[in-house]
Design a protein around this motif. Structure first.
Motif, PDB file in Angstrom:
ATOM      1  N   THR A 277       2.539   3.478   9.117  1.00  0.00           N
ATOM      2  CA  THR A 277       1.129   3.631   8.760  1.00  0.00           C
ATOM      3  C   THR A 277       1.002   4.408   7.462  1.00  0.00           C
TER       4      THR A 277
ATOM      5  N   VAL B 296      -6.428  -2.688   9.624  1.00  0.00           N
ATOM      6  CA  VAL B 296      -7.021  -1.789   8.633  1.00  0.00           C
ATOM      7  C   VAL B 296      -8.156  -1.050   9.335  1.00  0.00           C
TER       8      VAL B 296
ATOM      9  N   ALA C 200     -10.993  -0.280   1.481  1.00  0.00           N
ATOM     10  CA  ALA C 200     -10.608  -1.124   2.616  1.00  0.00           C
ATOM     11  C   ALA C 200     -10.899  -2.589   2.327  1.00  0.00           C
TER      12      ALA C 200
ATOM     13  N   VAL D 224       1.177  -5.965   7.393  1.00  0.00           N
ATOM     14  CA  VAL D 224      -0.013  -5.256   7.841  1.00  0.00           C
ATOM     15  C   VAL D 224      -0.662  -6.013   8.989  1.00  0.00           C
TER      16      VAL D 224
ATOM     17  N   VAL E 213       0.875  -1.168   0.000  1.00  0.00           N
ATOM     18  CA  VAL E 213       0.000   0.000   0.000  1.00  0.00           C
ATOM     19  C   VAL E 213       0.914   1.220   0.000  1.00  0.00           C
TER      20      VAL E 213
ATOM     21  N   VAL F 123      -8.132  -3.964   0.196  1.00  0.00           N
ATOM     22  CA  VAL F 123      -6.927  -4.229   0.984  1.00  0.00           C
ATOM     23  C   VAL F 123      -7.068  -5.550   1.740  1.00  0.00           C
ATOM     24  N   ARG F 124      -8.227  -5.785   2.350  1.00  0.00           N
ATOM     25  CA  ARG F 124      -8.441  -7.031   3.093  1.00  0.00           C
ATOM     26  C   ARG F 124      -8.429  -8.237   2.154  1.00  0.00           C
TER      27      ARG F 124
ATOM     28  N   VAL G 159      -3.899   2.004   7.131  1.00  0.00           N
ATOM     29  CA  VAL G 159      -3.300   0.668   7.055  1.00  0.00           C
ATOM     30  C   VAL G 159      -2.066   0.678   7.934  1.00  0.00           C
TER      31      VAL G 159
ATOM     32  N   LEU H  20       2.193  -5.599   2.435  1.00  0.00           N
ATOM     33  CA  LEU H  20       0.993  -6.281   2.913  1.00  0.00           C
ATOM     34  C   LEU H  20       1.324  -7.402   3.884  1.00  0.00           C
TER      35      LEU H  20
END
Length: 284
Positions: A199, A172, A212, A169, A150, A215-216, A190, A166
């Motif tokens: 972050t 989120v 979001a 991470v 990200v 991203v997940r 993130v 990622l």
């Protein structure tokens, strides 16, 4: 070149400030109506200089190049690119204009105590400065999501690039203020640690829930690939795939049965031919 029309909007906000500052600086005595003025011509000069600063920065931002798309690796591809919205920042700057006008009116056209125009003008100046700065910042900011990172890139006077892999991470977070909700905006943070750490703050974007969720989804895909990579895939020395535990037990059982059968066969007594036994008895 930057997104939007920063030169146009900076001119819309800056030129009135220049004109008002020049007018107030030159005609402060006439505006006071013969009574001692509450402020000196320097106040108008400061307003004019501030307007010129808005103009200059707006034209500078207009011709600054937006950060380019990130360079991806061999096994990396771009999933999503987002840019911050600009409407909320412009609206904040527009809301501050009446406060600025109120402060100037109380200062030059009334005999109110000095703290009243100071509070009104100071509040308007704060909101206006924050709104116009956020507009410039959003114009030159890009958020990128790949299957591995990200990334946040921001170019104003200097270049800022911030990224979180990622695989690191740990959270989120989605936030949405009351002001952002009026424009359908939101923020996505993130984080690489539970209590902060590295972050990437994706701020003031449309459809933050969708971003979001992407991203997940990439996080879940990365976990599945990692789990699949941990499964045994090596072959045995004779070129065959390794046997599972059940198959190995069956093979050992079959081998033990064959060995036992061979041992039993070797231990059986040999049969004596009937003819030889008869001859022995007769000879006796």
């Amino acid at each position: 070149m930057a997104r939007g029309l920063p030169a146009l909007w900076s001119s819309v906000f800056g030129l009135p400030l220049v004109a008002a500052g020049a007018y107030l600086s030159g005609f402060v005595a006439e505006l006071s109506g013969g009574s001692p003025p509450q402020s000196s011509p320097t106040s108008g000069l400061i307003i004019a200089v501030f307007g010129l600063f808005i103009l200059a920065m707006g034209w500078y931002v207009h011709f600054v190049t937006v950060p380019e798309a990130p360079q991806t690796r061999d096994d990396e591809h771009l999933v999503e690119t987002r840019n911050p919205a600009q409407r909320s920042a412009l609206a904040e700057a527009a809301v501050a204009v009446p406060l600025l006008a109120l402060g100037v009116s109380l200062l030059y056209f009334t005999q109110r105590p000095l703290y009243q125009p100071t509070i009104a003008f100071g509040s308007g100046l704060f909101l206006f400065s924050r709104g116009i700065y956020r507009y410039w910042q959003n114009t030159l900011t890009t958020y990128s999501l790949t299957n591995q990172r990200v990334i946040e890139e921001y170019r104003f006077i200097s270049l800022l690039r911030n990224e979180v892999p990622l695989e690191k991470v740990r959270g989120v977070e989605e936030t949405r203020s009351a002001w952002d909700s009026l424009f359908g905006l939101g923020n996505v943070r993130v984080r690489s640690g539970a209590s902060g750490g590295l972050t990437v703050a994706v701020e003031q974007v449309y459809d933050p829930d969708d971003f979001a969720g992407q991203v997940r989804q990439e996080l879940s895909s990365g976990v599945e690939k990692t789990a699949a990579g941990r499964e045994p895939t090596t072959e045995s020395s004779d070129g065959r795939a390794p046997l599972s535990a059940d198959a190995g037990d069956k093979e050992r059982s079959v081998g033990s049965t064959e060995t036992a059968t061979a041992d039993t066969t070797d231990g059986e007594p040999e049969e004596t031919p009937m003819g030889k036994q008869t001859d022995t008895d007769e000879g006796a």
